[in-house]
Write a protein that holds these residues in place. Sequence first.
Motif, mmCIF file in Angstrom:
data_model
loop_
_atom_site.group_PDB
_atom_site.id
_atom_site.type_symbol
_atom_site.label_atom_id
_atom_site.label_comp_id
_atom_site.label_asym_id
_atom_site.label_seq_id
_atom_site.Cartn_x
_atom_site.Cartn_y
_atom_site.Cartn_z
ATOM 1 N N GLY A 1 0.791 -1.110 0.119
ATOM 2 C CA GLY A 1 -0.040 -0.140 -0.003
ATOM 3 C C GLY A 1 0.938 1.221 0.024
ATOM 4 O O GLY A 1 0.335 2.485 -0.216
ATOM 5 N N LEU A 2 2.190 1.213 0.098
ATOM 6 C CA LEU A 2 2.987 2.420 0.190
ATOM 7 C C LEU A 2 3.780 2.294 -1.369
ATOM 8 O O LEU A 2 3.981 1.544 -2.060
ATOM 9 C CB LEU A 2 4.088 2.233 1.164
ATOM 10 N N TYR B 1 -3.518 10.414 5.574
ATOM 11 C CA TYR B 1 -3.734 8.957 5.120
ATOM 12 C C TYR B 1 -2.813 8.158 5.890
ATOM 13 O O TYR B 1 -1.803 8.466 6.398
ATOM 14 C CB TYR B 1 -3.435 9.097 3.602
ATOM 15 N N PRO B 2 -2.998 6.755 6.045
ATOM 16 C CA PRO B 2 -2.067 5.916 6.633
ATOM 17 C C PRO B 2 -0.875 5.887 6.095
ATOM 18 O O PRO B 2 0.383 5.873 6.587
ATOM 19 C CB PRO B 2 -2.880 4.612 6.269
ATOM 20 N N GLN B 3 -0.643 5.953 4.688
ATOM 21 C CA GLN B 3 0.541 6.005 3.843
ATOM 22 C C GLN B 3 1.409 7.243 4.422
ATOM 23 O O GLN B 3 2.453 7.328 4.652
ATOM 24 C CB GLN B 3 0.338 6.133 2.436
ATOM 25 N N THR B 4 0.691 8.494 4.497
ATOM 26 C CA THR B 4 1.412 9.505 4.894
ATOM 27 C C THR B 4 1.986 9.287 6.421
ATOM 28 O O THR B 4 3.223 9.789 6.779
ATOM 29 C CB THR B 4 0.479 10.918 5.185
ATOM 30 N N MET B 5 1.289 8.924 7.106
ATOM 31 C CA MET B 5 1.643 8.500 8.557
ATOM 32 C C MET B 5 2.889 7.429 8.829
ATOM 33 O O MET B 5 3.901 7.759 9.350
ATOM 34 C CB MET B 5 0.586 7.610 9.442
ATOM 35 N N HIS C 1 -9.896 3.317 4.633
ATOM 36 C CA HIS C 1 -9.411 3.230 3.612
ATOM 37 C C HIS C 1 -9.268 1.862 2.778
ATOM 38 O O HIS C 1 -8.629 1.588 1.903
ATOM 39 C CB HIS C 1 -7.837 3.712 3.582
ATOM 40 N N SER C 2 -9.795 1.201 3.561
ATOM 41 C CA SER C 2 -9.463 -0.517 2.951
ATOM 42 C C SER C 2 -10.792 -1.087 4.009
ATOM 43 O O SER C 2 -11.258 -0.804 4.804
ATOM 44 C CB SER C 2 -8.438 -1.207 3.538
ATOM 45 N N PHE D 1 -10.371 -5.753 7.649
ATOM 46 C CA PHE D 1 -10.478 -5.544 8.976
ATOM 47 C C PHE D 1 -9.034 -5.390 9.522
ATOM 48 O O PHE D 1 -8.730 -4.341 10.332
ATOM 49 C CB PHE D 1 -11.337 -6.684 9.722
ATOM 50 N N ILE D 2 -8.149 -6.185 9.077
ATOM 51 C CA ILE D 2 -6.804 -6.084 9.901
ATOM 52 C C ILE D 2 -6.004 -4.812 9.572
ATOM 53 O O ILE D 2 -5.360 -4.242 10.432
ATOM 54 C CB ILE D 2 -5.974 -7.512 9.253
ATOM 55 N N ARG D 3 -6.191 -4.362 8.253
ATOM 56 C CA ARG D 3 -5.517 -3.221 8.069
ATOM 57 C C ARG D 3 -6.106 -2.013 8.625
ATOM 58 O O ARG D 3 -5.227 -1.216 9.273
ATOM 59 C CB ARG D 3 -5.535 -2.879 6.418
#
Length: 395
Positions: free
Chosen positions: A72-73, A97-101, A138-139, A142-144
Motif C-alpha cells: 500500500g506504500l 492517510y495511513p501512507q502519510t503516517m 481506506h480499506s 479489517f486487519i489493515r
Amino acid sequence: MEKKKRFLTLFGKALNVELVKMPGQIPFKMYQRHGYKASVVFYKGYDKFTYHKNVLKGLRLILLKDEGKFMGLDRSLLKFLFKYGKKIDVLHRFHYYPQTMVYVIIYKIINPKGIAYVTIDNDLEGLKIHPYSLLFKHSANFIRNFIAYNIIEPLFLKKVDLLSNETRQGTERLKNLYKKYANKFFYQPYGIDETFIKERNIRVKNFEEKENIILHVARIGAPEKNQKMLLEVISKVNLGDWRIIIAGPYEEADEFLKFVDEFFKKYPHLKEKITFLGNIEDREQLYNLYNRSKIFVMTSNRESFGLVMVEAGYFGNYVLTTNVISAMDITDNERCGDVVPIGDVEVFARRLQYAIDHPEYIKEKAERMKIHVRNNFLWEKVVDRLQEQIEMLRK
C-alpha cells in the motif's frame, strides 16, 4: 557560513497545476522568503511540468519513476526517504492517510531531529463516517483498518511535529478531536502569489473598469463541483447584459456534457450567454479573467479549501458560494461575500439576481474582499506563519 536548510515536499503522482497550488507554493515560498534549499518530489510521466521554470524559479523539482506499490506504500517514495531522509531538515507531506503516517514515522526514525509537517488538506467529511478519527476507512480489510487506527495513527501522532488544516473550523474540530496533541495543530490557509503578480506588473482593475461577467473556475464535470446546479441557477436568473464564463479542465465530464446539451435544448436563448473556455494553464491569462469579471460563483458540494475564491477576491470580484467548509473564512463570515446552503438552487438564484440588480452592493463587498485577501491569504504571509511554527520547535 551557515549551511542552507532543506525543505522537501514529498508528493508523488501530480499534475502541473499542483505546482501553483499548495504542493508547489509552500516549498517555493520557503525558499524565496526564508532561504531554504527547497524541493518537491513528483512522479514523471503523468504530466508535463512547466510552472517551476517560469513561475516558481528557484524551486527544485525532483521527478521519480513510479515503481508501484509495496504493502500500500509507494516504492519510489520509500526508497527516496531511506536514501535522503537524513539530509531533509523539514519534511512536508499532504493528506491524513495511513501512507502519510508511515512515511512520517520512517522519516522520524531515520532523522529524529528533522521536522515532520503534514498538511491535512481534507474537508473533514470522514468525521461523519468515523467520528473518533480523521482516518475514515481506506480499506475493507479489517486487519489493515485495525492496524491503521490502533497502531499507526497513535505512533504517527507522537512522531509528527506539525499538522495544519486550511480552515479555522476544521482546525478547531481537529484540536478537539485530538486533544492530547492539540498543540501540534495550526491554521494554515491557501494563498495567492502576490510577488508573481507584482513582478508581471498586473494592475488590479477598479470596479468600474470591469465587465459584466459572472465567472466560474473549476474542474468541469467533477461531481463535487456541482456545475449542474450552476446551470439550473442561471436558468432562473434574468441576466440582462451579463454573461457567464466557465473555465477549467474537463474531468469526468461525459455525463455533465450530456446535461449541458439537454440544458441548451431546453434554454436555447442561454447558449450565447454561456461560454466554456476549458483549461487555462497560463497564470497571467487566468488572472486577466479574474480581473475582467465582477462576480465569482461557486456551487460546490464540498471543498477542502477553494483557492479560486481567494484568487477571484484578490482581483476584486464579489464572491457568491455554497457553504463549503472554507466559505466563512474566505468571505469573513459574509462581510466580503455571500454564502448559501449547499444544493439550494432557489436561494442561490435569488442571491445572484440581487447581485446583478445591485451593483453598489457587490462593489462594496468586493472592495472589502480585496483587503481581506491581502491581509490573510497571501502565500507570503502563509509561509511566514509556518516558519514561526518551525522556529518555535527549534527553540
